[in-house]
Design a protein around this motif. Structure first.
Motif, PDB file in Angstrom:
ATOM      1  N   ARG A 110       0.829  -1.202   0.000  1.00  0.00           N
ATOM      2  CA  ARG A 110       0.000   0.000   0.000  1.00  0.00           C
ATOM      3  C   ARG A 110       0.867   1.256   0.000  1.00  0.00           C
ATOM      4  O   ARG A 110       0.588   2.216  -0.719  1.00  0.00           O
ATOM      5  N   THR A 111       1.894   1.269   0.866  1.00  0.00           N
ATOM      6  CA  THR A 111       2.829   2.400   0.949  1.00  0.00           C
ATOM      7  C   THR A 111       4.244   1.851   0.953  1.00  0.00           C
ATOM      8  O   THR A 111       4.542   0.859   1.620  1.00  0.00           O
ATOM      9  N   THR A 112       5.122   2.456   0.214  1.00  0.00           N
ATOM     10  CA  THR A 112       6.504   1.983   0.106  1.00  0.00           C
ATOM     11  C   THR A 112       7.465   3.145   0.302  1.00  0.00           C
ATOM     12  O   THR A 112       7.254   4.243  -0.217  1.00  0.00           O
ATOM     13  N   ALA A 113       8.521   2.871   1.049  1.00  0.00           N
ATOM     14  CA  ALA A 113       9.560   3.883   1.216  1.00  0.00           C
ATOM     15  C   ALA A 113      10.488   3.911   0.009  1.00  0.00           C
ATOM     16  O   ALA A 113      11.068   4.944  -0.326  1.00  0.00           O
ATOM     17  N   GLY A 114      10.642   2.757  -0.628  1.00  0.00           N
ATOM     18  CA  GLY A 114      11.510   2.651  -1.793  1.00  0.00           C
ATOM     19  C   GLY A 114      10.705   2.480  -3.065  1.00  0.00           C
ATOM     20  O   GLY A 114       9.723   3.185  -3.304  1.00  0.00           O
ATOM     21  N   ALA A 115      11.126   1.490  -3.877  1.00  0.00           N
ATOM     22  CA  ALA A 115      10.490   1.270  -5.177  1.00  0.00           C
ATOM     23  C   ALA A 115       9.054   0.776  -5.002  1.00  0.00           C
ATOM     24  O   ALA A 115       8.738   0.031  -4.075  1.00  0.00           O
ATOM     25  N   ASP A 116       8.188   1.218  -5.931  1.00  0.00           N
ATOM     26  CA  ASP A 116       6.822   0.708  -5.942  1.00  0.00           C
ATOM     27  C   ASP A 116       6.839  -0.794  -6.233  1.00  0.00           C
ATOM     28  O   ASP A 116       7.710  -1.297  -6.944  1.00  0.00           O
ATOM     29  N   GLN A 117       5.851  -1.484  -5.703  1.00  0.00           N
ATOM     30  CA  GLN A 117       5.783  -2.935  -5.862  1.00  0.00           C
ATOM     31  C   GLN A 117       4.498  -3.348  -6.574  1.00  0.00           C
ATOM     32  O   GLN A 117       3.474  -2.657  -6.493  1.00  0.00           O
ATOM     33  N   GLY A 118       4.577  -4.463  -7.267  1.00  0.00           N
ATOM     34  CA  GLY A 118       3.416  -4.982  -7.977  1.00  0.00           C
ATOM     35  C   GLY A 118       2.514  -5.813  -7.096  1.00  0.00           C
ATOM     36  O   GLY A 118       2.524  -5.704  -5.865  1.00  0.00           O
ATOM     37  N   TRP A 119       1.744  -6.716  -7.741  1.00  0.00           N
ATOM     38  CA  TRP A 119       0.700  -7.495  -7.093  1.00  0.00           C
ATOM     39  C   TRP A 119       1.061  -8.984  -7.131  1.00  0.00           C
ATOM     40  O   TRP A 119       0.571  -9.725  -8.000  1.00  0.00           O
ATOM     41  N   PRO A 120       1.902  -9.479  -6.232  1.00  0.00           N
ATOM     42  CA  PRO A 120       2.237 -10.904  -6.248  1.00  0.00           C
ATOM     43  C   PRO A 120       1.019 -11.767  -5.892  1.00  0.00           C
ATOM     44  O   PRO A 120       0.231 -11.421  -5.011  1.00  0.00           O
ATOM     45  N   VAL A 121       0.891 -12.896  -6.597  1.00  0.00           N
ATOM     46  CA  VAL A 121      -0.249 -13.800  -6.429  1.00  0.00           C
ATOM     47  C   VAL A 121       0.264 -15.193  -6.091  1.00  0.00           C
ATOM     48  O   VAL A 121       1.116 -15.749  -6.808  1.00  0.00           O
ATOM     49  N   TYR A 122      -0.248 -15.741  -5.004  1.00  0.00           N
ATOM     50  CA  TYR A 122      -0.068 -17.162  -4.700  1.00  0.00           C
ATOM     51  C   TYR A 122      -1.270 -17.901  -5.232  1.00  0.00           C
ATOM     52  O   TYR A 122      -2.420 -17.500  -5.015  1.00  0.00           O
ATOM     53  N   HIS A 123      -1.044 -19.007  -5.949  1.00  0.00           N
ATOM     54  CA  HIS A 123      -2.145 -19.821  -6.461  1.00  0.00           C
ATOM     55  C   HIS A 123      -1.760 -21.289  -6.366  1.00  0.00           C
ATOM     56  O   HIS A 123      -0.716 -21.702  -6.859  1.00  0.00           O
ATOM     57  N   SER A 124      -2.627 -22.070  -5.728  1.00  0.00           N
ATOM     58  CA  SER A 124      -2.317 -23.476  -5.476  1.00  0.00           C
ATOM     59  C   SER A 124      -2.233 -24.307  -6.750  1.00  0.00           C
ATOM     60  O   SER A 124      -1.700 -25.416  -6.732  1.00  0.00           O
ATOM     61  N   GLY A 125      -2.746 -23.788  -7.857  1.00  0.00           N
ATOM     62  CA  GLY A 125      -2.750 -24.555  -9.094  1.00  0.00           C
ATOM     63  C   GLY A 125      -1.548 -24.351  -9.978  1.00  0.00           C
ATOM     64  O   GLY A 125      -1.480 -24.937 -11.069  1.00  0.00           O
ATOM     65  N   VAL A 126      -0.586 -23.537  -9.549  1.00  0.00           N
ATOM     66  CA  VAL A 126       0.630 -23.345 -10.341  1.00  0.00           C
ATOM     67  C   VAL A 126       1.325 -24.692 -10.522  1.00  0.00           C
ATOM     68  O   VAL A 126       1.450 -25.482  -9.577  1.00  0.00           O
ATOM     69  N   ALA A 127       1.808 -24.957 -11.728  1.00  0.00           N
ATOM     70  CA  ALA A 127       2.207 -26.318 -12.105  1.00  0.00           C
ATOM     71  C   ALA A 127       3.437 -26.828 -11.372  1.00  0.00           C
ATOM     72  O   ALA A 127       3.521 -27.999 -11.026  1.00  0.00           O
TER      73      ALA A 127
END
Length: 788
Positions: A604-621
């Motif tokens: 939500r708030t970052t002191a350094g570089a902006d960050q993306g949207w990491p996703v955990y998904h149980s179906g990843v191969a």
């Protein structure tokens, strides 16, 4: 606060009630040229009439020249025909009137797993041509037509088929076997002299929101009739074709069989649009939507027929699954071997089961071979019971609660074939070799042999009540048009805790708001930037919706928008978690009560570089605990164990490593944690086959939303489809979470009553051998779902 998750719903609690009951349906087998016929008399009012019926499809496909699937017709000079699969391309609803194609639906009606309710009302006195014929499916009027020539019905004319001496048919265009319907019909009404709406024959259930039958209480007119198909003591006009209206307008049945009741050819079945009755194991008892073989979940060389209860293979070892999944309970069905070598049993949703024989190359299938041996991965051709031959009946008893599978030959147990079968959703499964056919009975007619004590037929009446009976009270989708001024969106059935908005008609960023962060706090799934405060964004969460201000990306005048909304609770499978990073691998608590299968995190708030949207998904191969995806990116799953700390989430915590994506010291983060709730949400994956006849994704519900992405091999965008923007199949209006692009047309999915059928060979949704992940939410649990 943590709430208990009840994966199989409630037993004995108040639920949807079918106070009105449809006792039987009549199966029409097009190979038998089955039809009913009668000659009409002089009508009460030849300018108005209404047809109402329930139907469940058998064969899918067809062509304009085949005239297949004709539900009602007149075969003289006053030609009229209603067909459900005879339009060009197949599976549209088609109406011919006066030797001209008058209506062809834009919608594809190719859901063979549940019941449709069809109403067609004619009124030639209407000055507007479009009002002279109205067509309704499941209580809603069809308003999108690929062909619309209702001007063929001239003002104040006599309706072509409601005239004296008309030769009328139910099923087929000609009595000799041309264009016969394949499937089931029930509760068949014709009302002469009135143009009625669906409310005369059905109503919306207050508890579940489903469309259901009710008793018709009006008059019929001279040519009117009501066919219940309830008297199966014979196949005469006074039994099977009996008119239950006061008119006595009986129909003559042709090429139907009702005896013996246990016979595979018996066409009088208890497959019904209404759920009721008690199962004692005899078969042919309880009413409801029954399991059949799944036209959408088969190898293309396995041909299904006879109301989707017969199967034929045209090449070596090909398979087909049933339409009902079993993750709990005790279930019994019978299989009649006719002229084909078979292995019958159960299998999970692994696509490979359909391309060979049970147990060949994939785990999760268990079978009994005609040779007397049993098959599962690592135990092929193991000694088991007696061999079986043509005419033998194999009973299958699957106890999903204890994980045991037992087979019976002509009523004699062959012993328990398997124990300790892992928990999963399993389906009736058969593998067939070369030509020939075999027949199934899931309880829609009496069993040849009584089921073991406590085992039940595969029918919606026997499914437990879902935890979430009306999904629109927990998750829903709304569309709206921007005004440029503050407006309230108030059509939800709950107070939302998470609202995700996207412009459909314009190039706009996504806008995501939730009650954990509070109103006006805006994030965009296609952006990496920190949370912003938008004073004119979402300004209030209401009891049945939300209020928006004048922020251009969510409320530009005349622009169109869609909003996906969720209610946060463990019962709904959503927990919104806020935490502050500390730079050290750790656990984060959640309140789902079960392990989440999908987690979306954003700084939500970052002191350094902006960050993306990491996703955990149980179906990843490869390894879901080390791999992550980015919601804001088309990239495939990446391997980085510092994101999820190489540890799977549990029923109380999820893990974050040292990556700045999820745990930079002093940065604040948000996590949307999703658990799978049976009958409401499904989190899974599929392996593409590169064909327009793509995989079938069992969900256990009729979907409202799917969010999906190819996670392997090469880049592909995230996709969102929903039934609010596409009220009919093909569901082809897509938005992309990782871009600001406007809505595009991608004909990828059919939403059906028990899941999702992939209808495209496009690599982004069905790349051959590639893994695709998804999360889907329900419009209706399968117990109550209508065909779409």
């Amino acid at each position: 606060m943590s709430f208990p998750v009840l994966p199989h719903g409630f037993l004995g609690a108040q639920g949807d009630s079918d106070g009105y009951r449809i006792e039987r349906s009549l199966r029409f087998n097009d190979d038998d040229a089955a039809y009913l016929s009668r000659t009409f008399g002089t009508p009460t009012d030849g300018k108005k009439c209404t047809l109402s019926l329930w139907y469940k499809r058998g064969n899918l496909g067809g062509s304009l020249t085949s005239y297949g699937g004709v539900i009602f017709s007149s075969n003289n000079t006053n030609f009229f025909s209603i067909a459900d699969n005879a339009a060009s391309g197949g599976d549209e609803l088609l109406l011919w009137y006066g030797n001209a194609r008058t209506l062809t639906s834009s919608a594809k009606f190719r859901d063979p797993t549940a019941w449709y309710h069809l109403v067609i009302a004619f009124d030639s006195t209407q000055s507007t041509a479009a009002n002279r014929c109205k067509v309704y499916i499941n209580g809603s009027e069809i308003t999108s037509w690929a062909t619309d020539s209702r001007s063929n019905i001239t003002l104040n004319s006599t309706i072509s088929f409601n005239t004296s001496s008309i030769n009328a048919l139910i099923s087929g265009y000609h009595a000799g076997g041309f264009g016969q319907y394949d499937g089931y019909l029930a509760e068949y009404y014709f009302v002469d002299g009135q143009a009625l709406t669906p409310s005369s024959f059905g109503e919306t259930d207050a508890i579940t929101g489903r469309w259901k039958a009710k008793a018709y209480s009006g008059t019929y007119g001279t040519n009117g009739f009501y066919l219940k198909f309830a008297d199966n003591s014979g196949t005469t006009a006074t039994t099977l074709g009996k008119d239950s209206s006061p008119n006595g307008n009986n129909w003559t049945p042709n090429n139907f069989v009702v005896s013996p009741v246990t016979g595979a050819d018996n066409d009088s079945l208890v497959d019904s649009p209404t759920n009721y009755g008690t199962d004692t194991g005899l078969g042919g008892e309880v009413r409801g939507n029954y399991c059949v073989l799944n036209q959408n979940d088969r190898n293309s060389n396995a041909t299904i027929s006879n109301g989707n209860l017969d199967v034929t293979a045209t090449t070596t070892w090909r398979g087909v699954r049933g339409t009902m999944g079993m993750s709990y309970g005790k279930w019994y069905w019978e299989f009649l071997k006719n002229t084909v070598n078979t292995i019958t049993g159960i299998g999970n949703s692994t696509n490979g089961h359909l391309n060979g024989f049970i147990g060949q190359s994939f785990s999760g299938s268990y079978g009994y071979s005609y040779t007397g041996t049993k098959y599962t991965l690592g135990e092929n051709n193991a000694s088991y019971g007696s061999s079986y031959a043509n005419g033998d009946i194999i009973g299958v008893a699957f106890d999903a609660d204890s994980g045991t599978l037992e087979f019976f030959k002509n009523g004699t147990s062959q012993g328990t074939a398997y124990t300790s079968i892992p928990s999963d959703t399993y389906f009736p499964l058969v593998s067939l070799f070369s030509t020939g056919n075999s027949t199934f009975n899931f309880g829609q007619r009496p069993f040849a042999y009584t089921a073991p004590s406590g085992f039940k037929a595969l029918c919606t009446q026997n499914l437990t009540q879902p935890t979430i009976q009306k999904p629109s009270t927990s998750m829903d989708v709304v569309t709206y048009t921007g005004t440029g001024a503050s407006q309230s969106i108030s059509s939800l059935g709950f107070s939302p805790d998470l609202v995700w908005i996207k412009g459909r008609s314009g190039v706009t960023d996504h806008a995501i708001y939730d009650t954990t962060r509070g109103v006006q706090q805006d994030l965009g799934s296609n952006l990496t930037t920190d949370e912003t405060t938008e004073a004119q964004g979402l300004t209030a969460f209401g009891t049945n919706g939300f209020t928006i201000g004048t922020l251009a990306k969510i409320n530009t005048s005349t622009s169109t928008y869609v909003a996906w909304a969720w209610n946060e609770s463990a019962l709904n499978g959503l927990d919104i978690v806020s935490y502050t990073g500390n730079g050290t691998a750790r656990t984060i608590s959640h309140n789902l009560g079960v392990a989440p299968k999908m987690i979306i995190v954003k700084a939500r708030t970052t002191a350094g570089a902006d960050q993306g949207w990491p996703v955990y998904h149980s179906g990843v191969a490869t390894d879901a605990e080390t791999d992550y995806l980015l919601l804001n990116s088309s990239a495939i799953a990446a391997d980085l164990d510092t994101v999820w700390n190489d540890t799977a989430p549990t029923s109380s915590v999820f893990n974050v490593g040292t990556s700045a994506l999820v745990n930079e010291n002093n940065d604040t983060y948000l996590a949307y944690c999703f658990a799978e709730i049976e009958g409401f949400s499904k989190i899974g994956s599929w392996i593409g086959n590169g064909s327009a006849d793509g995989p079938f994704l069992w969900c256990g519900f009729r979907p409202k939303v799917i969010i999906a992405k190819r996670s392997s091999t090469s880049t592909a965008e995230w996709l969102i489809f929903d039934s609010a923007r596409n009220s009919f199949n093909v569901s082809d209006l897509s938005l992309l979470p990782s871009t600001n692009a406007s809505e595009s047309t991608l004909a990828y999915f059919d939403f059906v009553s028990n899941g999702i059928k992939i209808r495209s060979s496009a690599s982004g949704v069905n790349g051959s051998g590639q893994t695709h992940i998804f999360i889907a939410f329900a419009e209706s649990p399968f117990k109550y779902a209508r065909a779409r």
